[in-house]
Design an enzyme around this catalytic site. Structure first.
Site, mmCIF file in Angstrom:
data_model
loop_
_atom_site.group_PDB
_atom_site.id
_atom_site.type_symbol
_atom_site.label_atom_id
_atom_site.label_comp_id
_atom_site.label_asym_id
_atom_site.label_seq_id
_atom_site.Cartn_x
_atom_site.Cartn_y
_atom_site.Cartn_z
ATOM 1 N N ASN A 268 -17.110 -21.484 -25.977
ATOM 2 C CA ASN A 268 -18.419 -21.660 -26.597
ATOM 3 C C ASN A 268 -19.103 -20.303 -26.717
ATOM 4 O OD1 ASN A 268 -18.751 -24.822 -26.322
ATOM 5 N ND2 ASN A 268 -17.934 -24.056 -24.385
ATOM 6 N N GLY A 272 -25.297 -23.681 -24.085
ATOM 7 C CA GLY A 272 -26.660 -24.071 -23.728
ATOM 8 C C GLY A 272 -27.297 -23.045 -22.808
#
Length: 308
Positions: A268, A272
């Site tokens: 990723n 987040g």
């Protein structure tokens, strides 16, 4: 570039399916950078047509998923000659495509589950290996469209759903074991996080119970692993990060099989970043407060030569 003397713009939202999560990340990062002493302006991106404020020195990209994480936004910023945080357009595009990144993992010797690519534009056939397996669209984030298929009756619905997201379907052999994630910050590999969903797997409901109203997950950092296993997992994560040519930082999702071996799932490039997110949890264990982590990402990004 002294980041604290720069005009920072935190871009959040985006036109993709992860807008709400991105808004939470962007607002948290903007607050953390202000706490770190930076001048910050917030920009909510609604479409692919982005108008940036004048006098921008560095764009802090917190747009998850489509447009923000797949290289499109990065390409626009590169064309405009504007510095930004995180991976460049080429690395972002590669990491976002689970098929392309898996090919790179295999070429680089990074351990990853056995897989097949199915063509969703034709009559979708079943994969050649046995159940259970995982069906997923190659270019979606936050476990969107992902199905763990345990029985024959669930195969067709899972394949049909994944086919709605694009022309390819990625099917991976299911690996029984612990769900782990590993942050990479510059040349530093952060402590391993163990992700333990309270039910099912780490899907949207378990990742974001505040958004879905159900689900939930327990997190353990550092993960309860012996030194040898920890080192093996961190090594696989760093190799995956480097195999994709990622600049600055990432979060690598890894399954630790019951055989004691790590299997990299994906990387990723814009994970987040609320104070309770996984990368900040790991960074805290490594000695970085949330504002320090956000500032470090900005500082490392400001040093990247996007013309090289």
């Amino acid at each position: 570039m002294n980041v604290k003397e720069c005009n920072l713009v935190v871009a959040m939202g985006g036109p993709g399916s992860e807008k709400e999560v991105s808004m939470a990340t962007g607002q948290a990062v903007a607050g953390a950078l202000r706490e770190a002493g930076c001048k910050v302006e917030e920009l909510v991106v609604e479409t692919h047509d982005v108008t940036l404020p004048e006098h921008v020195d560095l764009v802090v990209n917190t747009i998850h998923g489509t447009f923000g994480e797949d290289g499109q936004f990065q390409s626009l910023l590169e064309e405009a000659g504007i510095a930004y945080t995180g991976a460049g357009s080429a690395a972002s595009k590669l990491a976002f495509d689970k098929v392309a990144s898996k090919e790179r993992f295999i070429a680089a010797g990074v351990p990853t589950p056995k897989s097949e690519i199915l063509d969703s534009s034709q009559e979708v056939r079943k994969p050649s290996f046995d159940l259970p397996y995982v069906v997923k669209p190659p270019c979606e984030g936050s476990s969107v469209g992902v199905h763990i298929v345990q029985s024959e009756e669930d195969v067709e619905p899972a394949l049909k759903d994944a086919a709605t997201f694009g022309e390819q379907i990625l099917v991976e052999q299911f690996v029984e074991g612990k769900e782990l994630t590993v942050g990479v910050l510059g040349d530093e590999v952060l402590p391993v996080v163990h992700i333990a969903p309270r039910s099912g797997f780490y899907d949207m409901a378990n990742k974001y119970p505040w958004m879905t109203g159900d689900g939930g997950t327990d997190y353990y950092c550092p993960a309860d692993l012996d030194e040898t296993t920890t080192a093996k997992v961190q090594k696989a994560a760093l190799e995956a990060h480097r195999s994709l040519g990622i600049e600055v930082y990432s979060r690598v999702d890894v399954l630790l099989g019951t055989d004691g071996e790590p299997y990299v799932l994906e990387v990723n490039t814009i994970p987040g970043m609320t104070a309770s997110s996984l990368l900040p949890k790991a960074a805290e264990q490594a000695g970085y407060s949330f504002p320090e982590l956000c500032l470090k990402i900005a500082e490392l990004s400001a040093q990247v030569d996007r013309n090289g």
